[in-house]
Design an enzyme around this catalytic site. Structure first.
Site, PDB file in Angstrom:
ATOM      1  N   LYS A  13      21.720  10.501  17.767  1.00 46.32           N
ATOM      2  CA  LYS A  13      22.670   9.708  18.571  1.00 46.32           C
ATOM      3  C   LYS A  13      22.607  10.091  20.058  1.00 46.32           C
ATOM      4  O   LYS A  13      22.600   9.215  20.922  1.00 46.32           O
ATOM      5  CB  LYS A  13      24.068   9.948  17.994  1.00 46.32           C
ATOM      6  CG  LYS A  13      25.214   9.296  18.699  1.00 46.32           C
ATOM      7  CD  LYS A  13      26.470   9.445  17.870  1.00 46.32           C
ATOM      8  CE  LYS A  13      26.832  10.878  17.529  1.00 46.32           C
ATOM      9  NZ  LYS A  13      27.446  11.650  18.625  1.00 46.32           N
ATOM     10  N   ARG A  90      37.164   8.745  16.763  1.00 41.61           N
ATOM     11  CA  ARG A  90      36.885   9.414  15.490  1.00 41.61           C
ATOM     12  C   ARG A  90      38.093   9.388  14.567  1.00 41.61           C
ATOM     13  O   ARG A  90      38.030   9.932  13.471  1.00 41.61           O
ATOM     14  CB  ARG A  90      36.488  10.863  15.735  1.00 41.61           C
ATOM     15  CG  ARG A  90      34.964  11.073  15.811  1.00 41.61           C
ATOM     16  CD  ARG A  90      34.723  12.379  16.486  1.00 41.61           C
ATOM     17  NE  ARG A  90      33.666  13.175  16.028  1.00 41.61           N
ATOM     18  CZ  ARG A  90      32.685  13.618  16.825  1.00 41.61           C
ATOM     19  NH1 ARG A  90      32.609  13.206  18.058  1.00 41.61           N
ATOM     20  NH2 ARG A  90      31.793  14.443  16.357  1.00 41.61           N
ATOM     21  N   ARG A 129      18.087  23.439  16.057  1.00 37.74           N
ATOM     22  CA  ARG A 129      18.328  22.908  17.404  1.00 37.74           C
ATOM     23  C   ARG A 129      18.705  24.057  18.359  1.00 37.74           C
ATOM     24  O   ARG A 129      19.458  24.950  17.990  1.00 37.74           O
ATOM     25  CB  ARG A 129      19.487  21.905  17.312  1.00 37.74           C
ATOM     26  CG  ARG A 129      19.804  21.194  18.593  1.00 37.74           C
ATOM     27  CD  ARG A 129      20.472  19.880  18.326  1.00 37.74           C
ATOM     28  NE  ARG A 129      21.890  19.995  17.984  1.00 37.74           N
ATOM     29  CZ  ARG A 129      22.700  18.946  17.874  1.00 37.74           C
ATOM     30  NH1 ARG A 129      22.246  17.730  18.076  1.00 37.74           N
ATOM     31  NH2 ARG A 129      23.968  19.105  17.550  1.00 37.74           N
ATOM     32  N   ARG A 162      24.068  26.224  19.268  1.00 35.51           N
ATOM     33  CA  ARG A 162      25.478  25.855  19.471  1.00 35.51           C
ATOM     34  C   ARG A 162      26.315  26.507  18.377  1.00 35.51           C
ATOM     35  O   ARG A 162      25.899  26.530  17.213  1.00 35.51           O
ATOM     36  CB  ARG A 162      25.632  24.333  19.392  1.00 35.51           C
ATOM     37  CG  ARG A 162      25.633  23.664  20.751  1.00 35.51           C
ATOM     38  CD  ARG A 162      25.537  22.172  20.657  1.00 35.51           C
ATOM     39  NE  ARG A 162      26.541  21.532  19.815  1.00 35.51           N
ATOM     40  CZ  ARG A 162      26.674  20.205  19.687  1.00 35.51           C
ATOM     41  NH1 ARG A 162      25.884  19.412  20.356  1.00 35.51           N
ATOM     42  NH2 ARG A 162      27.586  19.692  18.910  1.00 35.51           N
ATOM     43  N   ARG A 173      31.204  19.615   9.422  1.00 35.23           N
ATOM     44  CA  ARG A 173      31.045  18.489  10.365  1.00 35.23           C
ATOM     45  C   ARG A 173      30.492  17.249   9.659  1.00 35.23           C
ATOM     46  O   ARG A 173      30.897  16.131   9.950  1.00 35.23           O
ATOM     47  CB  ARG A 173      30.120  18.889  11.513  1.00 35.23           C
ATOM     48  CG  ARG A 173      30.756  19.885  12.473  1.00 35.23           C
ATOM     49  CD  ARG A 173      29.740  20.419  13.450  1.00 35.23           C
ATOM     50  NE  ARG A 173      29.289  19.434  14.413  1.00 35.23           N
ATOM     51  CZ  ARG A 173      28.123  19.510  15.070  1.00 35.23           C
ATOM     52  NH1 ARG A 173      27.294  20.493  14.850  1.00 35.23           N
ATOM     53  NH2 ARG A 173      27.807  18.587  15.938  1.00 35.23           N
TER      54      ARG A 173
END
Ligand code: AMP
Length: 216
Positions: A13, A90, A129, A162, A173
């Protein structure tokens, strides 16, 4: 044009938003990026949000709605006309508030695009990541590594995982995302503006699918 872009964490995204900003002249409003910027700046809002984000939980509605309102007004004043909302709304109250906020300016959501990916590959994508602490460039230890391990190619900054990309947080998540996506599909289906895009394709193909489904 108001485009709402949704996808699970790691669905690409963020990458698609950047391309849309570059090629289609959108201004991107990413609540995740805004919150991370507030944390980096050490503001009270950032400190309050961090506790939720570190656990992979949603930050309270009032916090994100206020942020979005502020950034939207600021950029409308600067003459921006096309916006991508990335990761917002959200919750139902956020979706309702967005409708009101846009309505105040004679705007409405034109397309709501979901980037759908197979959840099995997501955990690998997210735990690998790495993000530059200084300039936020995103790398992946296997798919797009930096030239020197742990060091940003662009600015020499340190590459970090992160806090919310740790495996135990990712599962929470992903579950949160599924529930939110189902709720938003229902919310926006009455307007007939929901589009589904297959995210398990090349970056270029996903981009083309978004352009054609959102009629950009
Ligand atoms: P993202 O970068 O979009 O994955 O967002 C990272 C984290 O920021 C989420 O896991 C939430 O804790 C928080 N966050 C981002 N956007 C929202 C939102 N619209 N409502 C509540 N929390 C959010």
């Amino acid at each position: 044009m108001i485009l709402l872009l949704f996808g699970a964490p790691g669905s690409g995204k963020g990458t698609q938003s950047s391309i849309l900003v570059e090629k289609n002249n959108f201004f991107q409003i990413s609540t995740g990026d805004l919150l991370r910027a507030a944390i980096k700046e050490g503001t009270k809002l950032g400190r309050d949000a961090k506790a939720f984000m570190d656990k992979g939980e949603l930050v309270p509605d009032s916090v994100v709605i206020g942020l979005v309102d502020e950034v939207l007004i600021d950029n409308l004043k600067k003459g921006k006309k096309s916006f991508i909302f990335d990761g917002f709304p959200r919750t139902v109250p956020q979706a309702q508030s967005l409708k009101e906020i846009l309505g105040k300016h004679g705007l409405k959501a034109d397309s709501v695009v979901f980037i759908n990916v197979d959840s099995k590959g997501l955990i690998k994508r997210l735990t690998g990541r790495r993000v530059c602490q200084s300039c936020s460039t995103v790398y992946h230890i296997e798919n797009s590594p930096s030239k020197i391990s742990g060091v940003c190619d662009k600015c020499g900054g340190q590459l970090v995982l992160r806090t919310d990309d740790r495996e135990e947080v990712i599962l929470s998540r992903l579950n949160t995302y599924q529930a939110v996506a189902d709720m938003l599909r229902k919310f926006y289906s009455v307007d007939g503006i929901v589009k589904e895009v297959n995210g398990d394709q090349s970056v270029e193909t996903v981009y083309k699918s978004i352009v054609s489904s959102a009629e950009l």
